[in-house]
Design a protein around this motif. Sequence first.
Motif, PDB file in Angstrom:
ATOM      1  N   GLN A 193       9.975  88.082 -82.554  1.00 24.27           N
ATOM      2  CA  GLN A 193      10.146  87.691 -81.173  1.00 24.27           C
ATOM      3  C   GLN A 193      11.653  87.211 -80.455  1.00 24.27           C
ATOM      4  O   GLN A 193      11.799  87.606 -79.656  1.00 24.27           O
ATOM      5  CB  GLN A 193       8.833  87.110 -80.683  1.00 24.27           C
ATOM      6  N   LYS A 194      12.106  86.433 -81.445  1.00 30.55           N
ATOM      7  CA  LYS A 194      13.201  85.563 -81.005  1.00 30.55           C
ATOM      8  C   LYS A 194      14.613  85.940 -81.679  1.00 30.55           C
ATOM      9  O   LYS A 194      15.347  85.297 -81.399  1.00 30.55           O
ATOM     10  CB  LYS A 194      12.666  84.088 -81.268  1.00 30.55           C
ATOM     11  N   ARG A 202      12.055  95.691 -83.527  1.00 28.44           N
ATOM     12  CA  ARG A 202      11.485  96.061 -82.162  1.00 28.44           C
ATOM     13  C   ARG A 202      11.857  97.445 -81.522  1.00 28.44           C
ATOM     14  O   ARG A 202      11.173  98.429 -81.105  1.00 28.44           O
ATOM     15  CB  ARG A 202      11.024  95.208 -81.407  1.00 28.44           C
ATOM     16  N   ALA A 203      13.349  97.451 -81.684  1.00 30.24           N
ATOM     17  CA  ALA A 203      13.922  98.304 -80.980  1.00 30.24           C
ATOM     18  C   ALA A 203      13.748  99.727 -81.865  1.00 30.24           C
ATOM     19  O   ALA A 203      13.358 100.790 -81.397  1.00 30.24           O
ATOM     20  CB  ALA A 203      15.423  98.333 -81.041  1.00 30.24           C
ATOM     21  N   ARG A 211      17.661 109.237 -70.574  1.00 25.31           N
ATOM     22  CA  ARG A 211      17.721 107.561 -70.673  1.00 25.31           C
ATOM     23  C   ARG A 211      17.340 106.762 -72.072  1.00 25.31           C
ATOM     24  O   ARG A 211      18.082 106.203 -72.386  1.00 25.31           O
ATOM     25  CB  ARG A 211      16.838 106.970 -69.716  1.00 25.31           C
ATOM     26  N   GLU A 212      16.473 107.198 -72.712  1.00 28.64           N
ATOM     27  CA  GLU A 212      15.947 106.686 -73.980  1.00 28.64           C
ATOM     28  C   GLU A 212      16.000 105.119 -73.896  1.00 28.64           C
ATOM     29  O   GLU A 212      16.530 104.611 -74.821  1.00 28.64           O
ATOM     30  CB  GLU A 212      17.142 107.155 -74.939  1.00 28.64           C
ATOM     31  N   VAL A 213      15.367 104.661 -73.041  1.00 27.50           N
ATOM     32  CA  VAL A 213      15.199 103.171 -72.941  1.00 27.50           C
ATOM     33  C   VAL A 213      13.997 102.613 -73.967  1.00 27.50           C
ATOM     34  O   VAL A 213      13.417 103.413 -74.550  1.00 27.50           O
ATOM     35  CB  VAL A 213      14.766 102.584 -71.529  1.00 27.50           C
ATOM     36  N   PHE A 214      14.097 101.425 -74.217  1.00 30.97           N
ATOM     37  CA  PHE A 214      13.168 101.034 -75.038  1.00 30.97           C
ATOM     38  C   PHE A 214      11.951 100.433 -74.364  1.00 30.97           C
ATOM     39  O   PHE A 214      12.041  99.455 -73.625  1.00 30.97           O
ATOM     40  CB  PHE A 214      13.595  99.631 -75.985  1.00 30.97           C
ATOM     41  N   PRO A 215      10.980 101.187 -74.212  1.00 29.24           N
ATOM     42  CA  PRO A 215       9.872 101.179 -73.148  1.00 29.24           C
ATOM     43  C   PRO A 215       9.115 100.064 -72.975  1.00 29.24           C
ATOM     44  O   PRO A 215       8.786  99.478 -72.185  1.00 29.24           O
ATOM     45  CB  PRO A 215       8.960 102.406 -73.614  1.00 29.24           C
ATOM     46  N   ALA A 216       8.636  99.345 -74.309  1.00 28.19           N
ATOM     47  CA  ALA A 216       8.101  98.188 -74.232  1.00 28.19           C
ATOM     48  C   ALA A 216       8.815  96.744 -74.195  1.00 28.19           C
ATOM     49  O   ALA A 216       8.440  95.767 -74.343  1.00 28.19           O
ATOM     50  CB  ALA A 216       7.040  98.108 -75.468  1.00 28.19           C
ATOM     51  N   LEU A 217       9.994  96.892 -74.074  1.00 30.30           N
ATOM     52  CA  LEU A 217      11.026  95.555 -73.876  1.00 30.30           C
ATOM     53  C   LEU A 217      11.186  95.558 -72.475  1.00 30.30           C
ATOM     54  O   LEU A 217      11.470  96.338 -72.010  1.00 30.30           O
ATOM     55  CB  LEU A 217      12.271  95.955 -74.912  1.00 30.30           C
ATOM     56  N   THR A 218      11.677  94.227 -72.236  1.00 30.20           N
ATOM     57  CA  THR A 218      12.178  94.104 -71.022  1.00 30.20           C
ATOM     58  C   THR A 218      13.447  94.659 -70.531  1.00 30.20           C
ATOM     59  O   THR A 218      14.217  94.783 -71.611  1.00 30.20           O
ATOM     60  CB  THR A 218      12.108  92.527 -70.522  1.00 30.20           C
ATOM     61  N   VAL A 219      13.936  94.629 -69.435  1.00 37.25           N
ATOM     62  CA  VAL A 219      14.926  94.943 -68.962  1.00 37.25           C
ATOM     63  C   VAL A 219      16.191  94.252 -69.560  1.00 37.25           C
ATOM     64  O   VAL A 219      17.228  94.845 -70.054  1.00 37.25           O
ATOM     65  CB  VAL A 219      15.091  95.126 -67.197  1.00 37.25           C
ATOM     66  N   HIS A 220      15.972  92.945 -69.642  1.00 41.71           N
ATOM     67  CA  HIS A 220      17.063  91.971 -70.081  1.00 41.71           C
ATOM     68  C   HIS A 220      17.176  92.137 -71.562  1.00 41.71           C
ATOM     69  O   HIS A 220      18.201  92.375 -72.103  1.00 41.71           O
ATOM     70  CB  HIS A 220      16.453  90.683 -69.628  1.00 41.71           C
ATOM     71  N   GLU A 221      16.072  92.412 -72.331  1.00 47.23           N
ATOM     72  CA  GLU A 221      16.015  92.682 -73.719  1.00 47.23           C
ATOM     73  C   GLU A 221      16.791  94.025 -74.069  1.00 47.23           C
ATOM     74  O   GLU A 221      17.482  94.350 -75.169  1.00 47.23           O
ATOM     75  CB  GLU A 221      14.606  92.921 -74.491  1.00 47.23           C
ATOM     76  N   GLN A 277      11.013  92.636 -66.366  1.00 45.57           N
ATOM     77  CA  GLN A 277       9.903  93.794 -66.154  1.00 45.57           C
ATOM     78  C   GLN A 277      10.158  94.663 -67.463  1.00 45.57           C
ATOM     79  O   GLN A 277      11.311  94.733 -68.033  1.00 45.57           O
ATOM     80  CB  GLN A 277      10.470  94.816 -64.883  1.00 45.57           C
ATOM     81  N   ILE A 278       9.029  95.321 -67.926  1.00 45.32           N
ATOM     82  CA  ILE A 278       8.851  96.110 -68.757  1.00 45.32           C
ATOM     83  C   ILE A 278       9.559  97.239 -68.764  1.00 45.32           C
ATOM     84  O   ILE A 278       9.332  97.923 -67.658  1.00 45.32           O
ATOM     85  CB  ILE A 278       7.581  96.320 -69.375  1.00 45.32           C
TER      86      ILE A 278
END
Lengths: 242, 295
Positions: free
Chosen positions: B163-164, B172-173, A85-95, A130-131
């Motif tokens: 952040q923006k 951040r990625a 999966r390699e998602v970005f763990p601390a970013l939200t679903v949308h990010e 959600q994160i």
Amino acid sequence: MLKIDNLVVSYGPINALKGISLEVKQGEIVTLIGSNGAGKSTTLSAITGLVRAQSGSIRFLGEDITHAAPHRIISRGISISPEGREVFPALTVHENLRLGAYTRKDKAGIEQAYDRVYDLFPRLKERMGQIAGTLSGGEQQMLAIGRALMSAPRLLLLDEPSMGLAPNLVLMIFELIESINKQGTTILLIEQNANMALSVADRAFVLETGKIAFSGDARTLLQDDRVRSAYLGGKGAQSRRG
Amino acid sequence: MQTLLGAIINGLALGMAYALIAVGYSMVFGVLRLINFSHGSVYAFGAYMVYFFVSLKVGLFPAILIAIVLSGLLALTIDKVALEPLRRKKSIPIATLITTIGMSFIIQNTLSIDYIFGSEKHGFPSLNLFAPIVIGNITIQSSQIIMLVVAVVLLLILTFVVQKTKIGLAMRAVQQNTKAAHMVGVNVNFVISFTFFIGGACAAIAGALIAGYYGIISPSMGSTIGLKAFSAAVVGGIGMLHGAVVGGLVVGVAECLAAQYLGSNVRDPMAFVILILILIIKPTGFFGKKGITKV
């Protein structure tokens, strides 16, 4: 659409790919099956430019992308839903989804891509804020596929999309793969679950220790004794074990 | 009471400048999991460039602008020349760490070459641009107010960028999953260069602010302050912007209080006393989370 010729990839002294050739045509679902360590993920890493090809070539839409940087390859219309999966763990679903569209500049197109992904995965829409690290395995898999769709790829690479999922989710993922394909995305699919993979694919390549052992029409291979014994837990495998 | 308040105001201004340096450590650590010990020398380089261009009579503000750009480029070049080749060869982390220390000495000693700036101290144009503000017995220098305001504004801008904006999202990625960042098409090398540039630029601004406050520069000015800012970054929780700010303020205020009440010899060690205490009590710093390892 994608044409790999005599591709060799090594990790130090180990040859992970010993000269494989394969082709994916526009509109197809092609699956690459084989046991652990056969070189399936390495093939995808080479296509996306994450590992260097030692020799051979990879062409996409007629262009040589063998030695192109990953971001150039992605912006040409390939995207990947990676193994694990390699998602970005601390970013939200949308990010996470926003990053899937990183190479795009058309705002309207990105909005459409969100709609499409949230349409395909209503669960992701519910969890937009959600994160990602707190999602379940199945949801993270959906996010990985959704993220890969955000760039509106011409060719979608799916690496083990069913791994670790409950049977009903596996079914859902495979239905989804078919519907994404029907919407016009060409797919190269890697699967341990060869049975499922062969039943959705048009054509298949079987990798064995870095080489293409054989290839052909997916439905034919589904009946093939060699495939059945090695990958489908068929009669041959049973008797061998016995 | 007044001396207490004075020391705290002093410490807050200095602390914000430390925070500006600390974010450079923090951001680079975020994307590369590397402590970049050459950062203090970039700070010194920034101050020297301001000094140099002021001496060419281009005016203080143009000189500061040029210094910002040059220092950003220096930080980026350090990465391209010395660190990126090591990453490409997948060298062990300690090799990269020692390389950053080496780069720091190279820069510092280059500044002190006789034909360049020499090892002696130079006077630096004062940033006391307007009259000090006097409240009761407390006098606040205008350079302190400028230090505080500029640092706060810059850190707010930096927070906004991270952040923006799209490049901030990419940073951040990369910080969270470099492999996945490659996979979605982020130009990771560009993000790393950008991070070094921003860090270097902030260090130059801090260099101008602090040199403008003390009115003096020397080639080794970056070594102690660099280590203090590094302590600040760790105290706040390395990898986090707000951590760098809080860490900077804690270090700044603590050392001004120590200088006021325990004597000026106690000033410099304070940052490290706090660092050691934090490492014992909460090794991840104030805001640090456990388990930030590179995926």
